[in-house]
Design an enzyme around this catalytic site. Structure first.
Site, PDB file in Angstrom:
ATOM      1  N   ARG A  59      -7.601  -3.060   9.511  1.00 26.51           N
ATOM      2  CA  ARG A  59      -6.728  -3.991  10.240  1.00 26.51           C
ATOM      3  C   ARG A  59      -7.412  -4.541  11.497  1.00 26.51           C
ATOM      4  O   ARG A  59      -7.107  -5.644  11.944  1.00 26.51           O
ATOM      5  CB  ARG A  59      -5.389  -3.339  10.568  1.00 26.51           C
ATOM      6  CG  ARG A  59      -4.635  -2.942   9.302  1.00 26.51           C
ATOM      7  CD  ARG A  59      -3.171  -2.684   9.511  1.00 26.51           C
ATOM      8  NE  ARG A  59      -2.633  -1.844   8.452  1.00 26.51           N
ATOM      9  CZ  ARG A  59      -2.330  -2.267   7.223  1.00 26.51           C
ATOM     10  NH1 ARG A  59      -2.494  -3.530   6.896  1.00 26.51           N
ATOM     11  NH2 ARG A  59      -1.864  -1.421   6.325  1.00 26.51           N
ATOM     12  N   LYS A  76       0.837  -1.215   0.000  1.00 24.57           N
ATOM     13  CA  LYS A  76       0.000   0.000   0.000  1.00 24.57           C
ATOM     14  C   LYS A  76       0.868   1.260   0.000  1.00 24.57           C
ATOM     15  O   LYS A  76       0.618   2.198  -0.770  1.00 24.57           O
ATOM     16  CB  LYS A  76      -0.927  -0.032   1.219  1.00 24.57           C
ATOM     17  CG  LYS A  76      -1.833   1.179   1.358  1.00 24.57           C
ATOM     18  CD  LYS A  76      -3.062   0.858   2.184  1.00 24.57           C
ATOM     19  CE  LYS A  76      -2.777   0.705   3.673  1.00 24.57           C
ATOM     20  NZ  LYS A  76      -2.473   1.972   4.357  1.00 24.57           N
ATOM     21  N   SER A  77       1.875   1.296   0.849  1.00 26.07           N
ATOM     22  CA  SER A  77       2.730   2.491   0.948  1.00 26.07           C
ATOM     23  C   SER A  77       3.413   2.778  -0.393  1.00 26.07           C
ATOM     24  O   SER A  77       3.462   3.920  -0.861  1.00 26.07           O
ATOM     25  CB  SER A  77       3.817   2.278   2.006  1.00 26.07           C
ATOM     26  OG  SER A  77       3.246   2.191   3.281  1.00 26.07           O
ATOM     27  N   SER A  91       6.759   9.366  12.127  1.00 24.78           N
ATOM     28  CA  SER A  91       5.740   9.183  11.087  1.00 24.78           C
ATOM     29  C   SER A  91       6.333   9.319   9.694  1.00 24.78           C
ATOM     30  O   SER A  91       6.825  10.381   9.306  1.00 24.78           O
ATOM     31  CB  SER A  91       4.620  10.216  11.266  1.00 24.78           C
ATOM     32  OG  SER A  91       3.806  10.246  10.105  1.00 24.78           O
ATOM     33  N   ASP A 130       1.878  -0.982  11.946  1.00 20.17           N
ATOM     34  CA  ASP A 130       0.554  -1.433  11.490  1.00 20.17           C
ATOM     35  C   ASP A 130       0.247  -2.868  11.919  1.00 20.17           C
ATOM     36  O   ASP A 130      -0.860  -3.354  11.700  1.00 20.17           O
ATOM     37  CB  ASP A 130       0.459  -1.336   9.966  1.00 20.17           C
ATOM     38  CG  ASP A 130       0.412   0.118   9.504  1.00 20.17           C
ATOM     39  OD1 ASP A 130      -0.026   0.985  10.287  1.00 20.17           O
ATOM     40  OD2 ASP A 130       0.825   0.388   8.355  1.00 20.17           O
ATOM     41  N   ARG A 187       2.899   5.969  -3.334  1.00 26.41           N
ATOM     42  CA  ARG A 187       4.071   6.761  -3.753  1.00 26.41           C
ATOM     43  C   ARG A 187       4.326   6.638  -5.254  1.00 26.41           C
ATOM     44  O   ARG A 187       4.759   7.595  -5.895  1.00 26.41           O
ATOM     45  CB  ARG A 187       5.300   6.334  -2.939  1.00 26.41           C
ATOM     46  CG  ARG A 187       5.220   6.816  -1.473  1.00 26.41           C
ATOM     47  CD  ARG A 187       6.099   5.980  -0.574  1.00 26.41           C
ATOM     48  NE  ARG A 187       6.200   6.506   0.784  1.00 26.41           N
ATOM     49  CZ  ARG A 187       5.294   6.322   1.739  1.00 26.41           C
ATOM     50  NH1 ARG A 187       4.180   5.661   1.489  1.00 26.41           N
ATOM     51  NH2 ARG A 187       5.490   6.808   2.971  1.00 26.41           N
ATOM     52  N   ARG A 189      -6.305   1.969  17.929  1.00 21.99           N
ATOM     53  CA  ARG A 189      -6.139   0.521  17.759  1.00 21.99           C
ATOM     54  C   ARG A 189      -5.902  -0.214  19.081  1.00 21.99           C
ATOM     55  O   ARG A 189      -6.169  -1.416  19.167  1.00 21.99           O
ATOM     56  CB  ARG A 189      -5.016   0.233  16.761  1.00 21.99           C
ATOM     57  CG  ARG A 189      -5.463   0.522  15.337  1.00 21.99           C
ATOM     58  CD  ARG A 189      -4.431   0.223  14.289  1.00 21.99           C
ATOM     59  NE  ARG A 189      -5.042   0.274  12.971  1.00 21.99           N
ATOM     60  CZ  ARG A 189      -4.375   0.391  11.838  1.00 21.99           C
ATOM     61  NH1 ARG A 189      -3.056   0.464  11.850  1.00 21.99           N
ATOM     62  NH2 ARG A 189      -5.022   0.432  10.681  1.00 21.99           N
TER      63      ARG A 189
HETATM   64  C1  S3P Z   1       2.452   4.837   6.160  1.00 23.48           C
HETATM   65  C2  S3P Z   1       2.980   5.234   7.367  1.00 23.48           C
HETATM   66  C3  S3P Z   1       2.416   4.818   8.666  1.00 23.48           C
HETATM   67  C4  S3P Z   1       1.480   3.623   8.528  1.00 23.48           C
HETATM   68  C5  S3P Z   1       0.545   3.757   7.362  1.00 23.48           C
HETATM   69  C6  S3P Z   1       1.322   3.898   6.060  1.00 23.48           C
HETATM   70  C7  S3P Z   1       3.082   5.351   4.921  1.00 23.48           C
HETATM   71  O1  S3P Z   1       1.695   5.902   9.221  1.00 23.48           O
HETATM   72  O2  S3P Z   1       0.724   3.448   9.719  1.00 23.48           O
HETATM   73  O3  S3P Z   1      -0.308   2.617   7.251  1.00 23.48           O
HETATM   74  O4  S3P Z   1       2.787   4.802   3.834  1.00 23.48           O
HETATM   75  O5  S3P Z   1       3.871   6.294   5.015  1.00 23.48           O
HETATM   76  P1  S3P Z   1       2.418   7.069  10.095  1.00 23.48           P
HETATM   77  O6  S3P Z   1       3.245   7.878   9.185  1.00 23.48           O
HETATM   78  O7  S3P Z   1       1.268   7.846  10.680  1.00 23.48           O
HETATM   79  O8  S3P Z   1       3.198   6.337  11.137  1.00 23.48           O
END
Ligand code: S3P
Length: 450
Positions: free
Chosen positions: A403, A28-29, A174, A327, A33, A358
């Site tokens: 989740r 997903k991340s 973050s 996560d 991007r 969570r």
């Molecule tokens: C993510 C960063 C995390 C994660 C999220 C995806 C990302 O969040 O919990 O599911 O893709 O950069 P935070 O940046 O709030 O930690």
């Protein structure tokens, strides 16, 4: 909620054994991007393995609204014809980010150094989440944000027409905040610097480098210092998105707690900034191996093999590992319920501001299933009941959090009595094939009668 706005409850009953291969979707991340950087590059970026979950689809729609040409060619195969750094145009309507904090925060960064206004909205979950953590550093570039109290969505961001470079130390661990700043810095002159005390996922840095940006990271006494030179020409790329370790976590953990299981989860990205869960499970005594470890597209990858592990023991998860498995705490808490002894999870305040709180959501679900949970503002502790020791037999609330929904269902697969989640629809944000994939391994899911 389902596409029709009606909750879609789902029940999981004790199953087993789980057998076979679990082909989980793209990361997903990395998918978010790939679409955003593709839209900021010159030329056509081609993506394979893109996650077609709702969160990523919403980001794709946003890229179109900002002027990029985003086309789907087949399952997971997409192209993005980018507008170049600084080339976004003012969107005609509101940018709806749905349930996605990553989408909202990264997009705020991407538009913050363009001289127009963008209004962001989201669902009930996203509209409760803190955005000041992003709009504060974006203000240093010259952007102005007006949102609801606490900086929450809906929010309008007026981008800086004449941005200046920034140097900013993130107060929270973050990757979303870090990435928002890096994306804003792309269209600011000179060098911008982000400093993070704890290293978070580094997909943005890796991908920016791949697109041709001048970005470097070094570790100093202050933490990880990332420097980006603004106004590069990004060139279109071919991107093969690796499979998501955060999705792999669900079939892996199910196999560890369902008697007799032996499951292979092939081609999983094992970037060290993401692989903390698997290290933790191995320390707990899980029978989890990495088969054929290799490199693909600059990321470490392996096939994960997980077998039923009746001898797991609770541990104290080191707080400095939290960012690399942030996560995965909900599903870890499920595994902890089937281990012997206590699993301590300190240093996790961030869990309270995800798609749901969570800690609270899982504590409620686990207690309803007969598992003792203690909690504080930034820690929680699950008392394991041993294999076969979890009663189950309850309904738990998903709270619009994919989740949480998946974790409750995995709990039901190994508990003595079934577990129901009140709404399984949020699962489609990150893992649209969760239900058929798990039932293909041997899970027993059913829709409760209305
Ligand atoms: C993510 C960063 C995390 C994660 C999220 C995806 C990302 O969040 O919990 O599911 O893709 O950069 P935070 O940046 O709030 O930690």
């Amino acid at each position: 909620m389902s596409a029709h706005g009606v909750p879609a409850p789902l029940t999981a009953r004790r199953a087993g054994p789980l057998r076979g291969a679990a082909e989980v979707p793209g990361d997903k991340s990395i998918s978010h991007r790939a679409l955003i950087l593709g839209a900021m590059a010159v030329g056509e970026t081609r993506i394979t393995g893109l996650l077609e979950g709702q969160d990523v689809l919403d980001t794709g729609r946003a890229m179109r609204a900002l002027g990029a040409d985003v086309v789907r060619h087949g399952a997971g195969r997409w192209s993005v014809h980018g507008v170049g750094v600084g080339g976004f145009r003012e969107p005609a309507g509101v940018i709806d980010c749905g349930n996605s904090g990553t989408g909202a925060r990264l997009l705020m960064g991407a538009v913050a150094t363009h001289g127009f206004a963008t209004t962001f909205a989201g669902d009930a979950s996203l509209s409760t989440r803190p955005m000041g953590r992003v709009t504060d550093p974006l203000a240093l570039f010259g952007a102005r944000a007006v949102g609801r109290s606490g900086g929450r969505l809906p929010l309008t961001l007026v981008g800086a027409a004449d941005p200046v470079p920034v140097r900013y130390a993130t107060p929270v661990p973050s990757a979303q905040v870090k990435s928002a700043i890096l994306l804003a810095a792309l269209n600011a002159p000179g060098e911008s610097v982000v400093i993070e005390r704890e290293a978070t996922r580094d997909h943005s840095e890796r991908m920016l480098q791949g697109f041709g940006a001048e970005v470097s990271a070094r570790t100093t006494a202050e933490g990880r210092v990332i420097t980006l030179r603004g106004r590069p020409e990004l060139t279109a790329q071919r991107i093969a998105v690796p499979r998501d370790p955060s999705s792999a976590a669900f079939p892996v953990c199910a196999a560890l707690i369902v008697e007799g299981s032996d499951v292979l989860v092939p081609n999983i990205g094992l970037n060290p900034t993401r692989a903390g869960l698997f290290e933790t499970l191995r320390e707990m005594g899980a029978d989890l191996t990495y088969e054929s470890p290799r490199e693909e597209g600059g990321e470490p990858v392996a096939d994960l093999r997980a077998k039923f592990s009746p001898d797991m023991r609770g541990i104290r998860v080191p707080p400095d590992r939290a960012a690399s498995m942030i996560d995965e705490y909900p599903i870890l808490s499920v595994v902890a319920a089937f281990a012997e002894g206590e699993t301590d999870m300190p240093g996790v305040a961030e869990l309270r501001v995800k798609e749901s709180d969570r800690i609270d959501a899982m504590a409620e679900a686990l207690r309803a299933a007969g598992v003792a949970v203690a909690e504080g503002p930034d820690w929680w502790r699950v008392t394991g009941q041993g294999p076969g020791g979890v009663a189950g037999g309850a309904t738990a609330a998903a709270r619009l959090d994919h989740r949480i929904a998946m974790s409750v269902l995995i709990l039901g697969m190994a508990a003595r009595r079934p577990m129901t989640v009140d709404d399984a629809a949020p699962i489609s944000t990150s893992f649209p094939i969760f239900e058929p994939l798990m039932t293909g391994l041997g899970a027993l899911f059913e829709r409760p009668l209305p």
